[in-house]
Design an enzyme around this catalytic site. Structure first.
Site, short mmCIF file in Angstrom:
data_model
loop_
_atom_site.label_atom_id
_atom_site.label_comp_id
_atom_site.label_asym_id
_atom_site.label_seq_id
_atom_site.Cartn_x
_atom_site.Cartn_y
_atom_site.Cartn_z
N LEU A 258 18.29 10.17 8.39
CA LEU A 258 18.45 11.22 8.78
C LEU A 258 16.60 10.66 9.97
CD1 LEU A 258 19.54 11.93 6.37
CD2 LEU A 258 17.44 13.50 5.12
N ASP A 259 16.78 11.61 10.96
CA ASP A 259 16.14 10.96 11.94
C ASP A 259 14.61 11.74 11.88
OD1 ASP A 259 15.29 10.61 14.77
OD2 ASP A 259 14.75 13.01 14.94
N ALA A 260 13.18 11.39 11.95
CA ALA A 260 12.16 11.28 11.49
C ALA A 260 11.76 11.98 10.11
CB ALA A 260 11.17 11.84 12.47
N GLU A 292 15.02 7.50 8.66
CA GLU A 292 14.21 6.97 9.70
C GLU A 292 12.55 7.35 9.39
OE1 GLU A 292 12.57 6.91 14.05
OE2 GLU A 292 13.10 8.90 13.26
N ASP A 311 9.13 -1.89 11.34
CA ASP A 311 8.11 -3.43 11.89
C ASP A 311 8.30 -4.71 11.76
OD1 ASP A 311 6.53 -1.47 10.82
OD2 ASP A 311 5.81 -2.42 8.75
N HIS A 313 11.33 -4.78 13.84
CA HIS A 313 11.40 -4.86 15.32
C HIS A 313 10.47 -5.38 15.97
CE1 HIS A 313 11.32 -2.61 19.08
NE2 HIS A 313 12.81 -3.37 19.81
N ASP A 381 15.91 3.91 20.42
CA ASP A 381 15.03 4.06 20.80
C ASP A 381 13.62 3.61 20.98
OD1 ASP A 381 13.87 6.75 19.70
OD2 ASP A 381 13.82 6.45 17.67
N GLY A 384 15.47 2.75 24.68
CA GLY A 384 15.11 4.12 26.04
C GLY A 384 14.03 4.68 25.85
#
Length: 577
Positions: A258-260, A292, A311, A313, A381, A384
Site C-alpha cells: 500500500l503506497d504512502a 509504505e 531509514d 536506505h 522512489d 527516480g
C-alpha cells in the site's frame, strides 16, 4: 476461492451471473445516469437509493460500455475491470473466472522466505515481458516479484502512481488474461507476486469521480498529489476493500504493498481494510500486506506484515555516497549510529525530530521482529526522484556497494532489490509520464522547483519526463561486470536461505553498535544460534572483539589478532555460532 457472500457484498462495477449482466455506479451528485454501448444504443439506469444506480441486461462477456452523465459527458466505469481505447474509452464486461489456473493449489510462501524484486512492468515489456524475466529471477534465488502499480493511467508511459481506474490492469501493459498468465507462471516457478497499489489519491488526469461523486473526496483536504479522499464514507471504504480483494482473489496476487499510507488520514480504515481483506480470503493462503509509511507508525505492525523502511536506505546511502541534502540531512551527523539502531530496533527515529523536519517522527519499534521491516539499497522512489535518476553504482564505490548488498541480504530484515540491481546496472531510472501538454508542462515546472537546490550545470540538462526517450533511457542494462554481481547476489541469497530464513520466525536482536564513524557491528539470536555481522564502510582499519563461532562469509580483508578481529577498510564478515 472467495467466499460467495463476500463477492456479493463487495460487488462493484459490471459483473455477470449466467447471461444476466449487472452494472452498478455510485453517483450521489446526480439524479439520473444513462449507460451506453459501443453499438450506439443506450438505456437509463435505475436509481436504487443512497446514490446508487443499476442496470441489468442479457449481455455477453466482451461487451463494451460506458456511462453518460446528464451534461453529456461520457465516463468510464470507475470499477472497470478492463479498459479499451484508453481511460476515456470503453470499459469492458470481463469474466473474472475465465482463466483456467494451472497452479490452482498454490497457497503462497511464508513471509520469512520473502526476497522481493521490484520491477516496472512497462520497462520490462508489459505483462508478457515480466513473464519472460521470471525463470532467471527464480534461478537467482528471488522468491517474490513486486509489480509497480498497474491500475490504468493516461497514455502509455507512467510510473503507475497516477492511475485513475484502480480495478483495471493498464491497457499499455496487456490484458487481464496476460496478467493472470504472468501470475500463474510465477507460481509454477515458486515465485510469489506482489502488487503495489495506490489507494491514497487519484492521478491528475482522467479521474471523473469529481463530476458525479464529489462525496468521494473530503472537502478542503489535499494530499501532495491531489484531492484528499474521504475514508469516513462507507462507500469509499467498500471501493478500496473490493479493489484489494479483486487483485488477491481474481488475479491471485500473494500480497499488496500500500503506497504512502501516511496520506490516508484514517488509521481506523487501515485496520478495517486489513481485517476485511484477510477475512474474505481462504485462511490457508499466505497473503501478505505491506505498507509504505513516511510517519513510521509502528502501530500498524505487525497487523500488516511489514513496512518499507526508508531509514535503512537513507543511513546506508549517506555512508556510501556522503550525500546530506534533503531527507539525508537527518542521517548526516552519525550515519553509523543510525544504522546500528535500525538493525537492532527497526526505525532510526522513534519520536525524535530529524533535522529535515519540524515535527517528531516515528514510534518505538524495538519490540517488533526484524521481519516487520523491508530494507533496500535502491527503489523506484529513491532512484527516480533524483534529478538525473542515478543508480547507486553511479554514485558510490562498487566495492562499498558490495558490502551494502551483503548487509541487505544477510541481515534478518526482509530484503528487496530494484530491477537491474542484480546485474550491476548503471543506466539511470528516470521519472517518466505521458500526459497532455498542459499537464506535462506543469510537471516540468514542478520538478524544476523541487530540484532548485541542485545546479545541473551547462553541460548536463535533465530529461523531459514526458518524452518517450526518457522512458527508453530508463531501461536497465547490465553493467560490464554483470556476471560478478550476479554471482555475488546468488551466493548471498543462498547463504540467507541456509542460515537466516529457517530461524527468522524466532529471531530477536542481541544488540548493535557503531564502531567509529563508518563501521557497524550487529547481532541477532536465530533460534539457538548467534548471527553477527561486521561491516566497515570506511577506509580506516577497525579492531573489535572477535565474535563467537565461525565466519561463513567475507568481503575485503580481515584478520584475527590477539585483541580481537581487525577489519581493514571496505570489509565485511558474517559469523555463526
Amino acid at each position: 476461492m472467495l467466499n460467495p457472500e463476500w463477492r456479493e457484498r463487495h460487488r462493484l462495477g459490471a459483473q455477470r451471473e449466467g447471461s444476466l449482466a449487472s452494472f452498478r455506479l455510485w453517483a450521489p451528485a446526480l439524479d439520473s445516469v444513462d449507460i451506453e454501448w459501443a453499438d450506439g444504443s443506450r438505456a437509463a439506469m435505475a436509481a436504487i437509493g443512497s446514490g446508487w444506480f443499476e442496470h441489468r441486461a442479457d449481455l455477453p462477456y466482451g461487451t463494451r460500455y460506458r456511462y453518460r452523465l446528464p451534461d453529456g459527458t461520457a465516463v468510464p466505469d470507475p470499477a472497470s475491470r478492463r479498459q479499451e481505447e484508453g481511460i476515456e474509452g470503453w470499459s469492458v464486461l470481463t469474466d473474472a473466472d475465465g482463466h483456467v489456473w494451472r497452479c490452482s493449489d498454490w497457497r503462497g510462501r511464508p513471509w520469512r522466505e520473502t526476497i522481493l524484486y521490484e520491477i516496472h512492468p512497462g520497462l520490462a515489456g508489459g505483462f508478457a515481458g515480466v513473464e519472460r524475466e521470471l525463470p532467471r529471477l527464480a534461478e537467482l534465488g528471488i522468491t517474490a516479484i513486486e509489480l509497480m502499480p498497474v491500475a490504468d493511467f493516461p497514455g502509455t508511459r507512467s510510473w503507475g502512481y497516477d492511475g485513475v481506474l484502480q480495478f483495471a490492469p493498464a491497457e499499455a501493459y496487456g490484458s487481464p488474461a496476460a496478467l493472470k498468465q504472468l501470475v500463474d507462471r510465477a507460481h509454477e516457478l515458486g515465485l510469489s507476486v506482489f502488487l503495489d497499489v495506490v489507494f491514497n489519491h487519484f492521478g491528475p488526469d482522467g479521474c471523473y469521480l469529481h463530476a458525479y461523486a464529489p462525496q468521494f473526496f473530503q472537502q478542503g483536504a489535499e494530499t501532495p498529489w491531489g484531492a484528499g479522499i474521504d475514508f469516513d464514507r462507507p462507500e469509499v471504504r467498500a471501493f478500496y476493500i473490493a479493489c484489494a480483494i479483486q487483485w488477491l482473489d481474481e488475479y491471485r496476487f500473494d500480497g499488496l504493498r500500500l503506497d504512502a499510507v501516511h496520506a490516508i488520514p484514517s488509521t481506523e480504515f487501515l485496520m478495517e481494510f486489513n481485517r476485511e481483506v484477510r477475512k474474505a480470503l481462504p485462511a490457508d493462503r499466505h497473503v501478505h500486506l505491506v505498507v509504505e509509511n513516511e510517519d513510521n507508525d509502528a502501530g500498524l505492525l505487525p497487523a500488516y506484515e511489514a513496512q518499507w523502511n526508508d531509514d535503512f536506505h537513507h543511513a546506508v546511502h549517506v555512508l556510501l555516497t556522503g550525500e546530506t541534502a534533503t531527507y539525508y540531512a537527518g542521517f548526516a551527523s552519525d550515519p553509523a549510529r543510525h544504522l546500528a539502531r535500525i538493525l537492532a530496533e527497526g526505525f532510526a527515529y522513534q519520536g525524535e525530530t530529524p533535522p529535515s523536519r519540524d515535527l517528531p517522527r516515528g514510534m518505538s519499534s524495538g519490540h517488533l521482529p526484524p521481519s516487520c521491516f523491508v530494507n533496500c539499497l535502491q527503489n523506484h522512489d529513491q532512484t527516480g526522484n533524483r534529478l538525473f535518476g542515478e543508480r547507486l553504482l553511479a554514485l558510490a564505490d562498487p566495492e562499498a556497494v558490495k558490502l551494502a548488498a551483503a548487509l541487505l541480504l544477510l541481515a534478518p530484515q526482509i530484503p528487496m532489490l530494484f530491477m537491474g540491481e542484480e546485474f550491476g546496472s548503471r543506466t539511470p531510472f528516470f521519472y517518466f509520464t505521458d500526459h497532455k501538454e498542459e499537464l506535462a508542462q506543469a510537471i516540468r515546472e514542478g520538478r524544476k522547483r523541487e530540484f532548485s537546490h541542485q545546479d545541473p550545470g551547462s553541460d548536463r540538462q535533465p530529461l523531459d519526463p514526458n518524452l518517450p526517450e526518457t522512458f527508453a533511457a530508463s531501461q536497465p542494462l547490465p553493467g560490464d561486470d554483470a556476471e560478478a554481481w550476479l554471482s555475488l547476489y546468488r551466493r548471498l541469497i543462498a547463504l540467507r536461505f541456509e542460515h537466516v530464513v529457517p530461524h527468522l520466525d524466532d529471531c530477536r536482536s542481541s544488540g548493535a553498535e557503531a564502531l567509529g564513524a563508518r563501521t557497524i557491528r550487529a547481532g541477532w539470536r536465530l533460534g539457538e544460534r548467534d548471527w553477527v555481522l561486521l561491516v566497515n564502510f570506511g577506509e580506516e582499519v577497525v579492531t573489535t572483539e572477535l565474535p563467537a563461532g565461525k565466519p561463513v562469509f567475507g568481503l575485503g580483508e580481515a584478520a584475527v589478532e590477539a585483541d580481537g578481529i581487525r577489519l581493514d577498510g571496505r570489509s565485511f564478515r558474517a559469523f555463526l555460532s
